[in-house]
Design a protein around this motif. Structure first.
Motif, mmCIF file in Angstrom:
data_model
loop_
_atom_site.group_PDB
_atom_site.id
_atom_site.type_symbol
_atom_site.label_atom_id
_atom_site.label_comp_id
_atom_site.label_asym_id
_atom_site.label_seq_id
_atom_site.Cartn_x
_atom_site.Cartn_y
_atom_site.Cartn_z
ATOM 1 N N THR A 239 -0.387 -6.208 4.227
ATOM 2 C CA THR A 239 -1.084 -7.479 4.419
ATOM 3 C C THR A 239 -2.578 -7.442 4.143
ATOM 4 O O THR A 239 -3.199 -8.497 4.094
ATOM 5 C CB THR A 239 -0.895 -7.978 5.866
ATOM 6 O OG1 THR A 239 -1.450 -7.018 6.770
ATOM 7 C CG2 THR A 239 0.579 -8.204 6.179
ATOM 8 N N LYS A 240 -3.168 -6.255 3.982
ATOM 9 C CA LYS A 240 -4.619 -6.152 3.825
ATOM 10 C C LYS A 240 -4.976 -5.155 2.734
ATOM 11 O O LYS A 240 -4.210 -4.249 2.438
ATOM 12 C CB LYS A 240 -5.268 -5.654 5.121
ATOM 13 C CG LYS A 240 -5.125 -6.553 6.293
ATOM 14 C CD LYS A 240 -5.810 -5.943 7.497
ATOM 15 C CE LYS A 240 -5.662 -6.841 8.705
ATOM 16 N NZ LYS A 240 -6.276 -6.236 9.881
ATOM 17 N N GLY A 241 -6.160 -5.326 2.209
ATOM 18 C CA GLY A 241 -6.713 -4.308 1.334
ATOM 19 C C GLY A 241 -7.355 -3.237 2.206
ATOM 20 O O GLY A 241 -8.237 -3.541 2.999
ATOM 21 N N LEU A 242 -6.892 -2.015 2.096
ATOM 22 C CA LEU A 242 -7.389 -0.930 2.941
ATOM 23 C C LEU A 242 -8.131 0.099 2.102
ATOM 24 O O LEU A 242 -7.924 0.201 0.894
ATOM 25 C CB LEU A 242 -6.219 -0.235 3.649
ATOM 26 C CG LEU A 242 -5.338 -1.097 4.543
ATOM 27 C CD1 LEU A 242 -4.159 -0.282 5.058
ATOM 28 C CD2 LEU A 242 -6.138 -1.657 5.702
ATOM 29 N N SER A 243 -8.949 0.880 2.770
ATOM 30 C CA SER A 243 -9.598 1.992 2.081
ATOM 31 C C SER A 243 -8.510 2.963 1.624
ATOM 32 O O SER A 243 -7.419 3.018 2.207
ATOM 33 C CB SER A 243 -10.570 2.703 3.022
ATOM 34 O OG SER A 243 -9.858 3.333 4.074
ATOM 35 N N THR A 244 -8.800 3.721 0.594
ATOM 36 C CA THR A 244 -7.813 4.663 0.059
ATOM 37 C C THR A 244 -7.327 5.653 1.117
ATOM 38 O O THR A 244 -6.113 5.839 1.263
ATOM 39 C CB THR A 244 -8.375 5.402 -1.168
ATOM 40 O OG1 THR A 244 -8.691 4.428 -2.165
ATOM 41 C CG2 THR A 244 -7.373 6.395 -1.732
ATOM 42 N N PRO A 245 -8.221 6.283 1.884
ATOM 43 C CA PRO A 245 -7.724 7.235 2.895
ATOM 44 C C PRO A 245 -6.804 6.583 3.935
ATOM 45 O O PRO A 245 -5.774 7.155 4.303
ATOM 46 C CB PRO A 245 -8.994 7.768 3.555
ATOM 47 C CG PRO A 245 -10.083 7.521 2.576
ATOM 48 C CD PRO A 245 -9.689 6.280 1.831
ATOM 49 N N LEU A 246 -7.160 5.384 4.390
ATOM 50 C CA LEU A 246 -6.329 4.707 5.389
ATOM 51 C C LEU A 246 -4.994 4.286 4.773
ATOM 52 O O LEU A 246 -3.937 4.424 5.395
ATOM 53 C CB LEU A 246 -7.064 3.496 5.967
ATOM 54 C CG LEU A 246 -6.405 2.803 7.150
ATOM 55 C CD1 LEU A 246 -6.137 3.781 8.293
ATOM 56 C CD2 LEU A 246 -7.280 1.659 7.638
ATOM 57 N N PHE A 247 -5.025 3.798 3.539
ATOM 58 C CA PHE A 247 -3.795 3.436 2.839
ATOM 59 C C PHE A 247 -2.876 4.650 2.709
ATOM 60 O O PHE A 247 -1.679 4.576 2.989
ATOM 61 C CB PHE A 247 -4.125 2.867 1.456
ATOM 62 C CG PHE A 247 -2.919 2.515 0.651
ATOM 63 C CD1 PHE A 247 -2.247 1.323 0.866
ATOM 64 C CD2 PHE A 247 -2.439 3.386 -0.321
ATOM 65 C CE1 PHE A 247 -1.119 0.997 0.126
ATOM 66 C CE2 PHE A 247 -1.317 3.069 -1.067
ATOM 67 C CZ PHE A 247 -0.653 1.874 -0.842
ATOM 68 N N PHE B 40 -3.369 -4.343 22.184
ATOM 69 C CA PHE B 40 -4.142 -4.270 20.957
ATOM 70 C C PHE B 40 -3.801 -2.985 20.208
ATOM 71 O O PHE B 40 -3.659 -1.921 20.805
ATOM 72 C CB PHE B 40 -5.642 -4.290 21.284
ATOM 73 C CG PHE B 40 -6.508 -4.072 20.086
ATOM 74 C CD1 PHE B 40 -6.760 -5.110 19.205
ATOM 75 C CD2 PHE B 40 -7.054 -2.835 19.826
ATOM 76 C CE1 PHE B 40 -7.549 -4.911 18.085
ATOM 77 C CE2 PHE B 40 -7.849 -2.628 18.718
ATOM 78 C CZ PHE B 40 -8.093 -3.668 17.847
ATOM 79 N N VAL B 41 -3.662 -3.100 18.896
ATOM 80 C CA VAL B 41 -3.451 -1.937 18.032
ATOM 81 C C VAL B 41 -4.504 -2.006 16.932
ATOM 82 O O VAL B 41 -4.568 -2.982 16.185
ATOM 83 C CB VAL B 41 -2.032 -1.937 17.413
ATOM 84 C CG1 VAL B 41 -1.857 -0.760 16.468
ATOM 85 C CG2 VAL B 41 -0.974 -1.922 18.499
ATOM 86 N N SER B 42 -5.328 -0.973 16.832
ATOM 87 C CA SER B 42 -6.391 -0.970 15.826
ATOM 88 C C SER B 42 -5.805 -0.793 14.427
ATOM 89 O O SER B 42 -4.673 -0.337 14.263
ATOM 90 C CB SER B 42 -7.389 0.153 16.110
ATOM 91 O OG SER B 42 -6.818 1.399 15.788
ATOM 92 N N SER B 43 -6.583 -1.128 13.421
ATOM 93 C CA SER B 43 -6.138 -0.974 12.031
ATOM 94 C C SER B 43 -5.811 0.471 11.697
ATOM 95 O O SER B 43 -4.981 0.739 10.834
ATOM 96 C CB SER B 43 -7.200 -1.491 11.061
ATOM 97 O OG SER B 43 -7.175 -2.889 11.016
ATOM 98 N N ASN B 44 -6.454 1.394 12.372
ATOM 99 C CA ASN B 44 -6.161 2.808 12.118
ATOM 100 C C ASN B 44 -4.746 3.180 12.528
ATOM 101 O O ASN B 44 -4.204 4.172 12.055
ATOM 102 C CB ASN B 44 -7.155 3.705 12.852
ATOM 103 C CG ASN B 44 -8.541 3.608 12.272
ATOM 104 O OD1 ASN B 44 -8.708 3.267 11.106
ATOM 105 N ND2 ASN B 44 -9.537 3.890 13.079
ATOM 106 N N GLU B 45 -4.146 2.404 13.406
ATOM 107 C CA GLU B 45 -2.791 2.686 13.886
ATOM 108 C C GLU B 45 -1.791 1.595 13.515
ATOM 109 O O GLU B 45 -0.616 1.712 13.825
ATOM 110 C CB GLU B 45 -2.821 2.860 15.403
ATOM 111 C CG GLU B 45 -3.687 4.024 15.842
ATOM 112 C CD GLU B 45 -3.861 4.077 17.343
ATOM 113 O OE1 GLU B 45 -3.613 3.066 18.022
ATOM 114 O OE2 GLU B 45 -4.255 5.137 17.839
ATOM 115 N N GLN B 46 -2.240 0.540 12.862
ATOM 116 C CA GLN B 46 -1.377 -0.588 12.510
ATOM 117 C C GLN B 46 -0.843 -0.379 11.093
ATOM 118 O O GLN B 46 -1.402 -0.845 10.114
ATOM 119 C CB GLN B 46 -2.170 -1.895 12.610
ATOM 120 C CG GLN B 46 -1.362 -3.143 12.369
ATOM 121 C CD GLN B 46 -0.247 -3.321 13.352
ATOM 122 O OE1 GLN B 46 0.853 -2.836 13.125
ATOM 123 N NE2 GLN B 46 -0.508 -4.009 14.439
#
Length: 72
Positions: A51-59, A39-45
């Motif tokens: 493929t996804k709409g992400l928060s600005t900081p994560l993007f 498993f890889v969390s969105s914070n590390e993927q």
């Protein structure tokens, strides 16, 4: 259904008909214990930016990690 579940479950489901030879290749390697799927969390993927709409900081973090030239 998660990618991890698909690699360990030899039964194809209605929702996975679109998956082609790739999953069979990976499933075979997992069965032979040549490959371990984790498993890889969105914070590390990092591919999530494609493929996804992400928060600005994560993007921004993913862009930097992929060397996409994003500066803040």
């Amino acid at each position: 259904m998660s990618a991890i579940a698909l690699t360990s479950n030899p039964v194809l489901h209605q929702r996975t008909k679109h998956i082609e030879v790739d999953i069979h290749f990976v499933r075979e390697r997992v069965a032979k214990k040549h490959l371990q799927v984790q498993f890889v969390s969105s914070n590390e993927q990092y591919a999530d930016i494609f493929t996804k709409g992400l928060s600005t900081p994560l993007f921004q973090t993913h862009c930097r990690n992929l060397s996409l030239g994003f500066t803040s």
